[in-house]
Structures are given as C-alpha cells and as structure tokens.
Design a protein around this motif. Structure first.
Motif, mmCIF file in Angstrom:
data_model
loop_
_atom_site.group_PDB
_atom_site.id
_atom_site.type_symbol
_atom_site.label_atom_id
_atom_site.label_comp_id
_atom_site.label_asym_id
_atom_site.label_seq_id
_atom_site.Cartn_x
_atom_site.Cartn_y
_atom_site.Cartn_z
ATOM 1 N N ASP A 67 -31.537 -17.954 -35.636
ATOM 2 C CA ASP A 67 -31.971 -18.890 -36.677
ATOM 3 C C ASP A 67 -32.047 -18.184 -38.022
ATOM 4 O O ASP A 67 -32.908 -17.338 -38.246
ATOM 5 C CB ASP A 67 -33.333 -19.486 -36.310
ATOM 6 C CG ASP A 67 -33.652 -20.753 -37.089
ATOM 7 O OD1 ASP A 67 -32.708 -21.355 -37.641
ATOM 8 O OD2 ASP A 67 -34.832 -21.155 -37.126
ATOM 9 N N HIS A 68 -31.106 -18.529 -38.921
ATOM 10 C CA HIS A 68 -31.068 -18.012 -40.285
ATOM 11 C C HIS A 68 -31.320 -19.149 -41.264
ATOM 12 O O HIS A 68 -31.152 -20.317 -40.937
ATOM 13 C CB HIS A 68 -29.712 -17.369 -40.588
ATOM 14 C CG HIS A 68 -29.518 -16.045 -39.922
ATOM 15 N ND1 HIS A 68 -28.501 -15.194 -40.262
ATOM 16 C CD2 HIS A 68 -30.208 -15.412 -38.942
ATOM 17 C CE1 HIS A 68 -28.572 -14.094 -39.524
ATOM 18 N NE2 HIS A 68 -29.601 -14.216 -38.709
ATOM 19 N N TYR A 118 -33.599 -22.798 -42.121
ATOM 20 C CA TYR A 118 -33.908 -22.830 -40.703
ATOM 21 C C TYR A 118 -33.762 -24.233 -40.123
ATOM 22 O O TYR A 118 -33.993 -25.222 -40.796
ATOM 23 C CB TYR A 118 -35.313 -22.278 -40.482
ATOM 24 C CG TYR A 118 -35.486 -20.912 -41.080
ATOM 25 C CD1 TYR A 118 -34.682 -19.857 -40.674
ATOM 26 C CD2 TYR A 118 -36.414 -20.692 -42.093
ATOM 27 C CE1 TYR A 118 -34.814 -18.597 -41.242
ATOM 28 C CE2 TYR A 118 -36.556 -19.430 -42.664
ATOM 29 C CZ TYR A 118 -35.750 -18.389 -42.238
ATOM 30 O OH TYR A 118 -35.883 -17.155 -42.808
ATOM 31 N N THR A 149 -33.185 -13.301 -36.277
ATOM 32 C CA THR A 149 -33.380 -14.013 -37.526
ATOM 33 C C THR A 149 -33.113 -13.112 -38.721
ATOM 34 O O THR A 149 -32.764 -11.933 -38.564
ATOM 35 C CB THR A 149 -34.800 -14.625 -37.588
ATOM 36 O OG1 THR A 149 -34.914 -15.486 -38.736
ATOM 37 C CG2 THR A 149 -35.871 -13.537 -37.662
ATOM 38 N N SER A 176 -37.542 -16.837 -39.455
ATOM 39 C CA SER A 176 -37.558 -18.227 -39.013
ATOM 40 C C SER A 176 -38.974 -18.645 -38.608
ATOM 41 O O SER A 176 -39.766 -17.821 -38.143
ATOM 42 C CB SER A 176 -36.615 -18.371 -37.812
ATOM 43 O OG SER A 176 -36.934 -19.494 -37.032
ATOM 44 N N THR A 224 -34.600 -8.660 -36.388
ATOM 45 C CA THR A 224 -34.153 -9.110 -37.703
ATOM 46 C C THR A 224 -33.009 -8.246 -38.216
ATOM 47 O O THR A 224 -32.875 -7.080 -37.845
ATOM 48 C CB THR A 224 -35.294 -9.052 -38.732
ATOM 49 O OG1 THR A 224 -35.722 -7.695 -38.896
ATOM 50 C CG2 THR A 224 -36.469 -9.897 -38.282
#
Length: 297
Positions: A219-220, A223, A245, A250, A261
């Motif tokens: 999820d980038h 969002y 993320t 996120s 991350t």
C-alpha cells in the motif's frame, strides 16, 4: 538523542514499528506534514485524534525532553530542508516526483559498456547517471536501515508451513511487485495465492480467512481504502498482516504485525518501486537460506 543523528522524520520512520497505535497516528501525521509539529499540543492531539498527554509522551518516547523540544527540532528541520516532493499512486500516480539532487556527483561509477554505448572514455548520459546514483543510494539505505527484528519477523511469517500466504498488491504497479513476491514464494513453499480483486470473490476470500493465515499487502500513497478494509477483516479473523509501504506509512500500519518500508523517490515523473523490489528480493533470499524453509502447506 537519536534525532540529532537521524533527523526527526528519519527517526519517526525508524521507530514506527515500536510505537503504540496512538503514537503511530501522531508519527504518520507528522511525516505527511512535518509543519504540524510546529503547532500546539492540543491542536496536534485533535488532528491525530489522541489526547494531549499522549502527544507529550510521544515526544519523550522520541528522545526529547518534551513537546517544545520536538517542535523546535521539527521547525529547524522543515526550514532547512527542500520542499517535500509529491507522490502519486505508486509508479502510476498522477503527481510528479522531483529528484533528490543531493550527492548526485557521488556514488558508484557505472560499469563499462559495449563500444558505442557509453563505454570507457565516454561519460554516461546525465539521466542514467542521476538514476544510477539515486536508485543505488535509496536501495542501499532501504536494505541497510531495515530493522533486523522486522526482517526476522517477516521471515517467520512467510516461512511457516502452517500458514497460508495471501497477497494483495493494491495498485497496478505495486501489484507487479506483489506478483514477483508471490512467484518467489511459490518456489519455496505451498499455499501461496493472490487475493482476488473482484468484489464478490474478494468478499468470499475474506470470509474464508483463518487465524493461521498471513495476509501480505502493498500500500503506497494515495492509500487504498479497499486494502484498509481487507486488513481490518484479516485482523478480525485473527490473521497476521505483513505490510509493504512507503515512508509516509499506510493507515494499515496501525494494525499490521510487520511493516517494511522503502522510499519511492525517482528521477522520472513517477515514483520508483526499485527499493521495494530490492526489499522483496532480500526477504526471499533470507527465506531461501533459512533453516526453517517450509516444504509443505
């Protein structure tokens, strides 16, 4: 105080997995808009939907004597930094991403190429030189700053033969990285499958989640609410959540068991997933070398 060495924003990213859910809300808010760190305790508390004492405890948890010290550090950091770059939906976002030009003159020299293609004695194209420097630096930072306990926790989740692994890549480009991870995992273990994107099939898959399942989400920004819903349903079913993320984290971060991350800066008009892909490669390499490598689902 670590903030003096790392910078406040870098410190928040490095400690995100150690914060409580309320503290994560404050950290995510400050990472999205560091200027909020210069407001009052009560205003920041309202924006983060936490209590004022939680904000004060958060500042002390970060190594400051109190919120005024955190506010001053953020003020200095914001005033002395370049304007933050925008980021869209992974590589396919609509917002441009400006290159980070700091240190572009440094970095590894490009390898020799075939004659007539920028070989010895011929400098590389300025665009490829910038990309080589930035992507190499960000990839190296991603892998060397990865908290060992988070990597080990991810390996345990993906390496247990008792767990089914279900993946959702979110957007079309993070979806490509998710498929890469799925294919690598399929070489190492059974019971690896993507979550369906069709609403009816996804709802059925969510209803079938078990406590022993591991749900892997990418999820980038911006969002995706669907992924947040999948995460909430997975948590309600007792499943474990592994999240990939970006540096702004996120909303799924608040309920994920493991959060990995990677930066998304790029020299192109779109965000880059090269560091995220490198993270996937490193994770599967460690899993393949693990003595607990699964052989059955």
């Amino acid at each position: 105080m670590d903030a003096g060495r790392l910078g406040v924003c870098a410190l928040l990213r490095e400690r995100m997995n150690r914060f409580s859910p309320s503290e994560r809300r404050i950290a995510r808010l400050l990472l999205a808009d560091p200027g909020l760190g210069t407001v009052t305790v009560s205003l920041l508390a309202r924006r983060a939907e936490v209590s004022a004492p939680t904000v004060v405890r958060f500042a002390r948890r970060c190594g400051f004597r109190g919120f005024p010290a955190l506010r001053e550090a953020l003020r200095v950091e914001v005033s002395g930094s370049a304007p933050p770059y925008a980021t869209g939906r992974d590589c396919g976002g609509d917002e441009a991403v400006g290159p980070d030009r700091a240190g572009q003159a440094r970095g590894p020299s490009p390898p020799p190429t075939r004659p007539g293609h920028g070989g010895r004695g011929r400098p590389p194209h300025a665009g490829t030189a910038r990309a080589a420097t930035l992507l190499a630096r960000r990839t190296r930072e991603t892998l060397t700053s990865l908290p060992p306990e988070q990597l080990e926790a991810a390996v345990r989740l993906l390496g247990s033969a008792r767990h089914r692994v279900l993946l959702d890549g979110g957007g079309p480009f993070t979806g490509i990285v998710a498929r890469c991870l799925a294919l690598r995992l399929m070489e190492l273990r059974r019971e690896v499958r993507p979550l369906p994107r069709h609403a009816v099939h996804l709802a059925a898959a969510i209803r079938g989640l078990r406590r022993s399942d591991v749900v892997v989400l990418f999820d980038h920004r911006p969002y995706e609410e669907l992924l947040a819903r999948v995460a909430r349903e997975a948590r309600a079913a007792g499943a474990r959540i592994l999240l990939f993320t970006d540096p702004w984290f996120s909303p799924v971060t608040e309920i994920a068991d493991v959060v990995l991350t990677a930066p998304v800066e790029s020299v192109s008009p779109r965000t880059s997933l090269v560091p995220t892909l490198a993270l996937v490669e490193a994770l599967t390499a460690v899993l393949a070398d693990s003595g607990d490598r699964p052989t059955s689902g």
